[in-house]
Scaffold this active site. Sequence first.
Site, short mmCIF file in Angstrom:
data_model
loop_
_atom_site.label_atom_id
_atom_site.label_comp_id
_atom_site.label_asym_id
_atom_site.label_seq_id
_atom_site.Cartn_x
_atom_site.Cartn_y
_atom_site.Cartn_z
N ALA A 238 -63.48 42.03 105.30
CA ALA A 238 -62.40 41.05 105.33
C ALA A 238 -62.40 40.29 106.64
O ALA A 238 -63.01 40.71 107.62
CB ALA A 238 -61.04 41.73 105.16
N ASN A 239 -61.73 39.15 106.65
CA ASN A 239 -61.44 38.45 107.89
C ASN A 239 -60.05 38.87 108.37
O ASN A 239 -59.21 39.27 107.57
CB ASN A 239 -61.42 36.94 107.65
CG ASN A 239 -62.80 36.33 107.69
OD1 ASN A 239 -63.77 36.94 107.27
ND2 ASN A 239 -62.87 35.12 108.18
N ARG A 240 -59.80 38.71 109.66
CA ARG A 240 -58.50 39.01 110.22
C ARG A 240 -57.55 37.84 109.92
O ARG A 240 -57.83 36.72 110.31
CB ARG A 240 -58.65 39.13 111.72
CG ARG A 240 -57.91 40.25 112.34
CD ARG A 240 -58.13 40.23 113.83
NE ARG A 240 -59.22 41.09 114.27
CZ ARG A 240 -59.17 42.42 114.28
NH1 ARG A 240 -58.11 43.06 113.86
NH2 ARG A 240 -60.18 43.12 114.73
N SER A 241 -56.51 38.08 109.15
CA SER A 241 -55.52 37.04 108.88
C SER A 241 -54.23 37.69 108.42
O SER A 241 -54.23 38.53 107.53
CB SER A 241 -56.01 36.10 107.77
OG SER A 241 -54.97 35.26 107.33
#
Length: 220
Positions: free
Chosen positions: A33-36
């Site tokens: 995942a991306n950090r968001s």
Amino acid sequence: ARFGQNPPPLRGKHVLITAGPTHEPIDPVRYIANRSSGKQGFAIAGALAALGAEVTLVAGPVTLATPPGVRRVNVETAREMADAVEAALPADAAVMVAAVADWRAEATGQKIKKDKGGLEALPLVENPDILAGLAKSSKRPALVIGFAAETEKVVEHAKAKLARKGCDWIVANDVSGDVMGGARNRIHIVSAAGVEDWPDMEKDAVARRLAQRIADELTD
Ligand code: CTP
Ligand code: CA
């Protein structure tokens, strides 16, 4: 409301927003995942609805509450997000705030076990670029806005992204500090018209000002 007796400025306009991360499964219990946090995208969705827009919010996995008046479609992966965006068209404007995972793995049906050889390598394939796809689609919204989180050369990278993605604006934010997950944001709006530098503001204030900016663009 600030518009008093007048109809809300975005009445009759459909705005499509993506927000949050995407999760790309590696196996049933693990993901990339991306950090968001989704905070900025959700705030923008709420601010646009407050100006009278019909808002479709395609949200990756976050636990945030849906802002009032917003139609929310939950997705997990980039490919699901791309499908949900396509299904939500037509729209007058699109604001792609999601931190889409750039790559996905070929997920296995069973959990990968460390004692069964583990994981020697994890081959990844690139995900579809939802923003670039939308910008060149036959159903392209009149205003297509991308976001770019950068840690250095923020405006320079944003200009390159504007050209590469074929969108109308890139909202660039400097994430070299503690922006990720935080309450404040400092942005630059990069478009063919030039660069607007906004001061450091609360994410809710960024959202309200951006919604007003979008309303001005769609209604003049
Ligand atoms: N985006 C998208 N689909 C992708 C990747 C990105 O729609 N597969 C959108 C994001 O929602 C954002 C914009 O494209 O609005 C820019 O995302 P960013 O990750 O900054 O751009 P990339 O082209 O992926 O470049 P980078 O190598 O910097 O990650
Ligand atoms: Ca990316």
